[in-house]
Design a protein around this motif. Structure first.
Motif, PDB file in Angstrom:
ATOM      1  N   PHE A 197       0.822  -1.216   0.000  1.00 36.67           N
ATOM      2  CA  PHE A 197       0.000   0.000   0.000  1.00 36.67           C
ATOM      3  C   PHE A 197       0.854   1.262   0.000  1.00 36.67           C
ATOM      4  N   LYS A 238      -2.466   3.194  10.901  1.00 33.44           N
ATOM      5  CA  LYS A 238      -2.339   2.605   9.566  1.00 33.44           C
ATOM      6  C   LYS A 238      -0.909   2.709   9.046  1.00 33.44           C
ATOM      7  N   GLU A 242       0.950  -0.666   7.983  1.00 31.44           N
ATOM      8  CA  GLU A 242       1.382  -0.901   6.611  1.00 31.44           C
ATOM      9  C   GLU A 242       2.893  -1.089   6.515  1.00 31.44           C
TER      10      GLU A 242
END
Length: 308
Positions: A197, A238, A242
Motif C-alpha cells: 500500500f 495505519k 502498513e
C-alpha cells in the motif's frame, strides 16, 4: 519526451507545491513532463496545484489508492524514456535531472539509479542505498549489530553503512522517494506491486529489476532533500501497520521459499514483535511536530560532501 516525473500527493499541499517549484526550477536540456496523482486529499491540494501549475497532468482519485497503485496510474500515461518516482515531500536540485539522465544514457545496462538523499539536518537518508532485507540482514539491523559494528560488511548488509555515501557503486535497493527507472525495464518487469500500500513497493521493484538482469546504481553526484516524518511525531495506526505488513508481504513473496520453516517462523514472529513494540513506543510520543527547515547547500555539505 525524456523524463516522466511521477508525484503522489495526499494531504501534502504545501510540500507538493515546494516540490513542484524545485522541479520547474531545474536546469536541464532534457524534456520532461510532470504527472501528479492526488489520492483523494481532504485539503485544497487539487485546487491549488491546478491553479498554480496548470502544466501539470493532474489525476484526481476519489479514494486513497496507496502509493503503488497511484504511481501505476501515472506510469500508464507516462511518455518519457525514463520514469522518476519522486515523493511529494522532496526538493530536487537544479542539476538533478540533467545529472541523472546523462548518467543513465551512458550506462545502458542500468535499469534504475538513485542519487544521494539527505534529510533536512544534512544527514544521509540511509534508505537511498540498501541491500535486500534478508533474514540475516534484518536480524543484524533490528538488534543493533549494524550500529555496534558500522564498518563490518557482515553486520551492515541492509543499510550498507560501511560504504562511503560519496562513492558510486551498485546496490540492491533504492528508495521510492527518488528512483529513476528505464522504460524498457518497466516494459519487461511491470509496474509496482499493488499488494504493497505505501511501504515495501520500492524494495520489491528493485528485487524484480535485478532478477530480470538489470543493474541498479547509487550515484551521489547530485542530491535531493527529503522531508521524512519527524521522529518525535506520533504516527497513525495505519502507517505503522502498513510498514510492518510490507515486511511480511516481501518475505512471503521472495524469501519464504528459500528458507526453512524455522527461519520463516522466526521472521514472522520477529515482525509481529516489532509491530507490537512500535505501537507501544508510538503511544509515548507527542502528537505533533513542526516542519523542519530546508538546509542550504552549504549546510547540507556540512555533514557530508556533495560531489560535483
Amino acid at each position: 519526451m525524456d523524463l516522466s516525473i511521477l508525484i503522489v500527493s495526499y494531504n501534502t499541499c504545501r510540500l507538493t507545491l515546494d516540490c513542484l517549484q524545485s522541479v520547474y526550477d531545474s536546469r536541464t536540456v532534457y524534456t520532461y513532463e510532470v504527472i501528479v496523482v492526488d489520492n483523494a486529499s481532504s485539503d485544497d491540494s487539487v485546487e491549488v496545484i491546478a491553479r498554480d501549475y496548470p502544466q501539470v497532468t493532474l489525476v484526481k482519485n476519489s479514494t486513497n489508492t496507496g502509493f503503488a497503485k497511484a504511481n501505476n496510474q501515472a506510469m500508464a500515461i507516462a511518455k518519457g524514456r525514463y520514469v522518476l518516482l519522486l515523493n511529494s515531500d522532496t526538493i530536487v536540485q537544479p542539476d538533478t535531472f540533467q545529472t541523472m539522465i546523462s548518467y543513465m544514457d551512458e550506462h545502458l545496462d542500468l535499469g534504475a539509479t538513485g542519487c544521494k538523499v539527505i534529510l533536512p539536518d544534512g544527514s544521509l537518508d540511509k534508505a537511498c542505498k540498501r541491500g535486500f532485507p534478508t533474514p540475516s540482514a534484518s536480524f543484524y539491523y533490528a538488534f543493533g549489530f549494524s550500529k555496534l559494528f558500522p564498518d563490518n560488511p557482515r553486520f551492515n548488509q541492509y543499510q550498507l553503512g560501511y560504504l562511503d555515501p560519496n562513492d558510486t557503486y551498485p546496490v540492491d535497493c533504492l528508495v521510492g522517494a527518488f528512483m529513476l527507472v528505464r522504460q524498457e525495464t518497466i516494459a519487461q518487469i511491470g509496474g509496482l506491486d499493488e499488494t504493497f500500500f505505501m511501504y515495501g513497493e520500492d524494495i520489491d521493484w528493485c528485487y524484480r529489476i535485478k532478477q530480470a538482469g538489470w543493474g541498479i546504481q547509487y550515484y551521489p553526484e547530485t542530491y535531493i532533500v527529503h522531508y521524512k516524518g519527524a521522529s518525535s511525531r506520533r504516527k497513525p495506526f495505519k502507517i505503522i501497520y502498513e510498514f510492518h505488513r510490507a515486511m511480511w508481504v516481501f518475505h512471503r513473496k521472495h524469501f519464504k521459499k528459500n528458507y526453512s520453516w524455522l527461519t520463516n517462523t522466526a521472521v514472522f514472529c520477529g515482525i509481529g514483535l516489532k509491530f507490537t513494540l512500535s505501537l507501544l513506543k508510538n503511544r509515548l510520543l507527542p502528537s505533533g511536530a513542526g516542519r523542519p527547515v530546508t538546509p542550504r547547500p552549504e549546510q547540507a555539505g556540512a555533514n557530508m560532501e556533495v560531489k560535483r
